[in-house]
Design an enzyme around this catalytic site. Sequence first.
Site, PDB file in Angstrom:
ATOM      1  N   ARG A  28      40.218  68.820  21.620  1.00  0.00           N
ATOM      2  CA  ARG A  28      40.101  70.247  21.949  1.00  0.00           C
ATOM      3  C   ARG A  28      41.332  70.699  22.725  1.00  0.00           C
ATOM      4  NH1 ARG A  28      35.040  72.592  21.673  1.00  0.00           N
ATOM      5  NH2 ARG A  28      36.257  74.502  21.782  1.00  0.00           N
ATOM      6  N   LYS A  59      23.879  75.444  25.666  1.00  0.00           N
ATOM      7  CA  LYS A  59      24.089  76.164  24.414  1.00  0.00           C
ATOM      8  C   LYS A  59      22.870  76.126  23.497  1.00  0.00           C
ATOM      9  CE  LYS A  59      28.999  75.152  24.781  1.00  0.00           C
ATOM     10  NZ  LYS A  59      30.147  74.416  24.240  1.00  0.00           N
ATOM     11  N   PRO A 104      30.311  79.878  20.878  1.00  0.00           N
ATOM     12  CA  PRO A 104      29.762  80.599  22.033  1.00  0.00           C
ATOM     13  C   PRO A 104      29.524  79.642  23.205  1.00  0.00           C
ATOM     14  CG  PRO A 104      28.383  80.864  20.072  1.00  0.00           C
ATOM     15  CD  PRO A 104      29.395  79.837  19.746  1.00  0.00           C
ATOM     16  N   GLU A 105      29.771  80.120  24.410  1.00  0.00           N
ATOM     17  CA  GLU A 105      29.471  79.300  25.578  1.00  0.00           C
ATOM     18  C   GLU A 105      28.097  79.712  26.112  1.00  0.00           C
ATOM     19  OE1 GLU A 105      32.889  78.434  28.038  1.00  0.00           O
ATOM     20  OE2 GLU A 105      34.250  78.633  26.355  1.00  0.00           O
TER      21      GLU A 105
END
Length: 261
Positions: free
Chosen positions: A251, A51, A2-3
């Site tokens: 990433r 976050k 989740p951002e």
Amino acid sequence: MPEGHTVHRIAKRFQRDFLGSKVSISSPQGRFTDASLVSGRVLTKADAWGKQLFLHFDEIAIRIHLGIYGKWRFTAGDTPEVTGQIRARFQLPGITADLRGPTACEVIDKAGIKGVQSRLGPDPLRPDRKGLERERFISKLTSRKTAVGQQLMDQSVIAGIGNVYRAELLFRSLINPHTPGNLLPLELADQIWEDSVTLMPIGVRTGLMLTREGHLKGRPKLVDRYYVYKREGQPCRECGHEVSLELMATRKLYYCARCQK
Ligand SMILES: [Zn+2]
């Protein structure tokens, strides 16, 4: 993962449903051993920073980081049965919030809160009336040689950005992700901040990372939602060139090599 917008949504939910009440807190799975330290206390504030979620109970707080697998489930009405591994259960009469699989769920004191928050970079979703957080972001981003694309994933540079916003913000500002931070013009660093301040509240409001605002209405399908994210090999929406995919610091990075020079 989740951002930041997701975590801010959860904070708002706690503010709306639990604020000012004595919250019953348990750990059906047993791993949140500090549950009894906070259970029965009044929730005084729910607050997100990037976050990280902070549930404040006066002098102490629960810090929660969902990590990759963490999930919340809110249930109205009767208490739901315990199924699976519930790390923490927050309850008031008529509402239950279950937390599963977080990487962090711990009780910390004021010094602990300060310690965690001092390591976090500016969060575009937090109030910044004097513009100090904007300045802090610009100065951090442009003072290091590290590629801008890599820095945007660094929570000490900007908190709350993940892989989707990273790719989309850079595309929207036509910045090549490999640009060394110290070679990025200040006005472009400022533009990234300004754009994240525009885009991320849409995520908080809708729950969706809508980065093609202005082009799309309502709840667009996943395939239409982004400029470059997960669109490798497909034609760029602006120039038709193939969208690139490569690994940057492990990433996946998506960008258009023609638009983002
Ligand atoms: Zn392009």
